[in-house]
Write a protein that holds these residues in place. Structure first.
Motif, PDB file in Angstrom:
ATOM      1  N   MET A 188       0.798  -1.151  -0.027  1.00 50.23           N
ATOM      2  CA  MET A 188       0.089   0.083  -0.088  1.00 50.23           C
ATOM      3  C   MET A 188       0.907   1.399  -0.115  1.00 50.23           C
ATOM      4  O   MET A 188       0.284   2.451  -0.549  1.00 50.23           O
ATOM      5  CB  MET A 188      -0.848  -0.076   1.139  1.00 50.23           C
ATOM      6  CG  MET A 188      -1.917   1.082   1.122  1.00 50.23           C
ATOM      7  SD  MET A 188      -3.017   0.996  -0.395  1.00 50.23           S
ATOM      8  CE  MET A 188      -3.604   2.384  -0.260  1.00 50.23           C
ATOM      9  N   ASP A 189       2.158   1.432   0.736  1.00 45.55           N
ATOM     10  CA  ASP A 189       2.916   2.570   0.562  1.00 45.55           C
ATOM     11  C   ASP A 189       3.266   2.924  -0.589  1.00 45.55           C
ATOM     12  O   ASP A 189       3.584   3.711  -1.063  1.00 45.55           O
ATOM     13  CB  ASP A 189       4.059   1.983   1.898  1.00 45.55           C
ATOM     14  CG  ASP A 189       3.743   1.898   3.115  1.00 45.55           C
ATOM     15  OD1 ASP A 189       2.472   2.635   3.506  1.00 45.55           O
ATOM     16  OD2 ASP A 189       4.302   1.708   4.009  1.00 45.55           O
ATOM     17  N   ASP A 190       3.786   1.713  -1.327  1.00 46.90           N
ATOM     18  CA  ASP A 190       4.229   2.027  -2.893  1.00 46.90           C
ATOM     19  C   ASP A 190       3.004   2.528  -3.598  1.00 46.90           C
ATOM     20  O   ASP A 190       3.142   3.421  -4.507  1.00 46.90           O
ATOM     21  CB  ASP A 190       4.828   0.687  -3.403  1.00 46.90           C
ATOM     22  CG  ASP A 190       6.084   0.315  -2.800  1.00 46.90           C
ATOM     23  OD1 ASP A 190       6.972   1.190  -2.409  1.00 46.90           O
ATOM     24  OD2 ASP A 190       6.082  -1.096  -2.582  1.00 46.90           O
ATOM     25  N   LEU A 191       1.694   1.759  -3.610  1.00 48.80           N
ATOM     26  CA  LEU A 191       0.848   2.188  -4.276  1.00 48.80           C
ATOM     27  C   LEU A 191      -0.189   3.533  -4.123  1.00 48.80           C
ATOM     28  O   LEU A 191      -0.669   4.146  -5.049  1.00 48.80           O
ATOM     29  CB  LEU A 191      -0.517   1.115  -4.203  1.00 48.80           C
ATOM     30  CG  LEU A 191      -1.452   1.116  -5.052  1.00 48.80           C
ATOM     31  CD1 LEU A 191      -1.480   0.891  -6.421  1.00 48.80           C
ATOM     32  CD2 LEU A 191      -2.658  -0.057  -4.578  1.00 48.80           C
ATOM     33  N   ARG A 192      -0.071   3.895  -2.958  1.00 49.17           N
ATOM     34  CA  ARG A 192      -0.604   5.287  -2.337  1.00 49.17           C
ATOM     35  C   ARG A 192      -0.745   6.585  -3.521  1.00 49.17           C
ATOM     36  O   ARG A 192      -1.466   7.060  -3.984  1.00 49.17           O
ATOM     37  CB  ARG A 192      -0.459   5.518  -0.916  1.00 49.17           C
ATOM     38  CG  ARG A 192      -1.411   6.759  -0.385  1.00 49.17           C
ATOM     39  CD  ARG A 192      -1.145   6.912   1.038  1.00 49.17           C
ATOM     40  NE  ARG A 192      -1.792   5.687   1.864  1.00 49.17           N
ATOM     41  CZ  ARG A 192      -0.749   4.761   2.465  1.00 49.17           C
ATOM     42  NH1 ARG A 192       0.499   4.779   2.584  1.00 49.17           N
ATOM     43  NH2 ARG A 192      -1.383   3.541   3.246  1.00 49.17           N
ATOM     44  N   PRO A 193       0.794   6.684  -3.870  1.00 49.24           N
ATOM     45  CA  PRO A 193       0.798   7.970  -4.553  1.00 49.24           C
ATOM     46  C   PRO A 193       0.107   7.755  -5.897  1.00 49.24           C
ATOM     47  O   PRO A 193      -0.028   8.520  -6.831  1.00 49.24           O
ATOM     48  CB  PRO A 193       2.316   7.944  -4.893  1.00 49.24           C
ATOM     49  CG  PRO A 193       2.973   7.113  -3.561  1.00 49.24           C
ATOM     50  CD  PRO A 193       1.922   6.171  -3.543  1.00 49.24           C
TER      51      PRO A 193
END
Length: 197
Positions: free
Chosen positions: A88-93
């Motif tokens: 999720m941290d990679d996907l959020r942007p």
């Protein structure tokens, strides 16, 4: 080969993917990222394998095409749930593009259910390529990490595939399996119109 014959090697491989859905889902929801990644990759590889064997050895069946589409959908669900759970941290942007991508995939199913009362099983060339891109993206993601250009290649190609999928659904009168693409469908429709009555 009978159109509805079930007991073929490709159909058994496809059935393995369906059987593994709850197992991989369990790995995801219990936070077992390594097991999730390993068995997701196995699912993605067997997706290529069952189609290759079916075409190479003339084992294509109507039921196999439908099973394969269902297994593909379940594998997508697993991959995307895993993406949200573990990356999720990679996907959020990039969340807006991802939501558009998912919405287009869902729309292909909704259009099919509304028009034909059936789930689609086209297996278009563009969506086959899209599947390979997605498989490599997820393998890359869970081994080397998130790479934005690869991600956007997956997103753009997937959206283009969904657009072609919906366009075909708009022009064909009945649902069918194993359609190559919009070009071939339009060519077929043109040839039918030119036939003498």
């Amino acid at each position: 080969m009978k159109k509805n014959e079930f007991w073929t090697i490709p159909n058994l491989i496809t059935s393995y993917r369906l059987f593994m859905f709850p197992v991989i889902l369990y790995f995801t929801l219990s936070g077992k990222e390594i097991l999730f990644a390993i068995f997701l990759v196995i699912n993605l590889v067997t997706d290529f394998l069952d189609g290759f064997i079916a075409r190479k050895f003339h084992m294509e069946t109507e039921i196999g095409a439908k099973l394969d589409s269902l297994a593909d959908d379940f594998t997508y669900v697993l991959a995307f749930i895993g993406l949200f759970v573990f990356k999720m941290d990679d996907l959020r942007p990039h969340l807006v593009s991802f939501i558009i991508f998912i919405s287009m995939l869902v729309l292909t199913v909704i259009v099919s259910l509304i028009k034909f009362r059936k789930f689609p099983s086209f297996h278009l060339y563009i969506t086959k390529i899209s599947g390979y891109i997605q498989a490599f993206f997820f393998i890359f993601l869970f081994t080397l990490g998130f790479y934005a250009p690869f991600y956007y290649l997956m997103i753009v190609w997937g959206i283009l595939g969904a657009v072609e999928h919906i366009a075909i659904q708009m022009v064909i009168p009945d649902m069918r399996s194993n359609v190559k693409g919009l070009y071939w469908v339009l060519k077929e429709i043109k040839a039918e119109k030119e036939q003498p009555k």
